[in-house]
Design an enzyme around this catalytic site. Structure first.
Site, mmCIF file in Angstrom:
data_model
loop_
_atom_site.group_PDB
_atom_site.id
_atom_site.type_symbol
_atom_site.label_atom_id
_atom_site.label_comp_id
_atom_site.label_asym_id
_atom_site.label_seq_id
_atom_site.Cartn_x
_atom_site.Cartn_y
_atom_site.Cartn_z
ATOM 1 C CB SER A 1 33.516 44.495 37.797
ATOM 2 O OG SER A 1 32.952 43.839 38.904
ATOM 3 C CB THR A 2 28.736 44.048 37.248
ATOM 4 O OG1 THR A 2 29.119 43.929 38.615
ATOM 5 C CG2 THR A 2 27.337 43.498 37.049
ATOM 6 C CG HIS B 1 36.128 42.586 39.982
ATOM 7 N ND1 HIS B 1 35.496 43.803 40.132
ATOM 8 C CD2 HIS B 1 37.463 42.850 40.075
ATOM 9 C CE1 HIS B 1 36.391 44.756 40.318
ATOM 10 N NE2 HIS B 1 37.607 44.202 40.276
ATOM 11 C CG MET C 1 27.952 47.046 40.189
ATOM 12 S SD MET C 1 26.973 46.273 41.506
ATOM 13 C CE MET C 1 27.651 44.628 41.517
ATOM 14 C CG ASP D 1 39.476 47.317 41.098
ATOM 15 O OD1 ASP D 1 40.483 47.941 41.473
ATOM 16 O OD2 ASP D 1 39.509 46.134 40.705
#
Length: 357
Positions: free
Chosen positions: A174-175, A200, A293, A296
């Site tokens: 993600s991030t 993401h 972050m 997940d």
């Protein structure tokens, strides 16, 4: 208190961002700037902790300003971009240059505005805690990465080719993940098992991002399409608004895309992908959870470990945000906790061991 400077040429956007951020007692909007020249002076004067930066501005665009900023005064930056194809390219450029993350401009509906406010606050607060040494690290160029690829397995020997085809590598992020994924994929050998990736990312961003991964990798990377035949030496990136699942159809393994509801607030969800890989490949899989972050992928990685697969989490020092991999470590889901640069070696070590090579 997190001090934020809002940089945008639109008065309406400046006011909207300032209002959204000021609603949180832990955030103070110390100022706004109409363009990068104005921002440069206000950074010196106000010493903000985080910058929100519009991608497209007159006099100097946000990408040029970000490049100068990261060279002279590195700090966490959240980009504000559009959902357009041009916006996607520019935002990916910004992430390459060291931007922490991005938010896309809202459509204008009431529900969208409320979600947008929550997203802006979440990302600005996370940016204030970001690992700047990871964000601003010097990157090798794509050619060097490909040349330094770890050892693969032979696609010429029929037995070894069959072994490679029976394995699967699944990676979630993600991030900070767009650049982390590029760093991992640059080092993966062309002769490796198939790879599935859930990052993401907005819908309009996934195809340009897959293209960038493909250009910097020895592996063939594409945005996954429903029904794609999954092949060794290929990687399949989940589209920005679809879950990616791996399914067995007779002797073939295929990508299956799903519009089922978001999981852990995300579609694509890493957990959904990991669960399908665990069911389809079991102990013949390698699961990898990179920077991001939230949580997940943490339970999905534990599910992979429980069926005998090798599981790897990125370590805190090399992660931009140690949320997702950190949650996996807390659950005991990660058998190995590795720095980003060591992860490709660890993946192929696990593959070779399971192949008996």
């Amino acid at each position: 208190m997190i001090k934020v400077l809002v940089v945008d040429d639109s008065l309406l956007v400046r006011k909207a961002l300032a209002r959204a951020l000021s609603a949180d007692p832990d955030v103070e909007v110390v100022g706004t700037a109409v363009d990068p020249y104005d921002a440069r002076e206000k950074i010196k004067l106000l010493n903000p902790d985080v910058l929100t930066l519009d991608v497209s501005m007159p006099r100097m665009d946000g990408i040029t300003f970000l490049k100068n900023l990261m060279r002279l005064r590195p700090m966490p930056v959240v980009m504000v971009s559009s959902y357009t194809a041009d916006g996607a390219q520019e935002t990916l450029d910004a992430l390459e240059l060291g931007a922490f993350d991005y938010v896309t401009k809202p459509s204008g509906s009431r529900v969208d505005i409320d979600q947008y406010k929550a997203e802006v606050l979440q990302k600005v607060k996370a940016a204030a805690r970001a690992n700047m040494s990871s964000l601003s690290r010097t990157r090798t160029n794509a050619e060097e990465g490909v040349n330094a690829a770890v050892g693969g397995l032979s696609m010429r020997d029929p037995l070894e080719r069959a072994k490679v085809k029976s394995k699967m590598i699944a990676i979630g992020a993600s991030t900070g993940g767009t650049e982390a994924l590029k760093d991992v994929m640059r080092l993966m050998p062309a002769e490796c098992p198939p790879i599935v990736i859930s990052q993401h990312i907005p819908e309009s961003f996934s195809a340009p991002f897959a293209k960038r991964l493909n250009e910097s990798s020895a592996v063939t990377v594409k945005e996954a399409e429903d029904g794609d035949l999954i092949l060794p030496g290929h990687a399949y990136l989940a589209p920005g608004d679809d879950h990616l699942l791996v399914v067995r159809e007779g002797a073939n393994i295929r990508c299956r895309l799903s519009k089922s509801p978001p999981v852990n607030r995300h579609r694509p969800s890493v957990d959904v992908m990991f669960d399908s890989v665990a069911q389809t490949f079991g102990k013949n899989a390698v699961g990898v959870l990179l920077t991001g972050m939230g949580n997940d992928g943490a339970k999905g990685l534990l599910g992979l470990k429980d069926v005998g697969a090798m599981t790897i989490a990125q370590d805190e020092k090399s992660s931009v945000v140690w949320g997702m991999p950190g949650e996996a470590v807390k659950l005991g889901a990660a058998q190995k906790i590795e720095s980003l640069t060591r992860i490709p070696d660890r993946i192929m070590e696990a593959v070779r061991k399971s192949c008996g090579v």
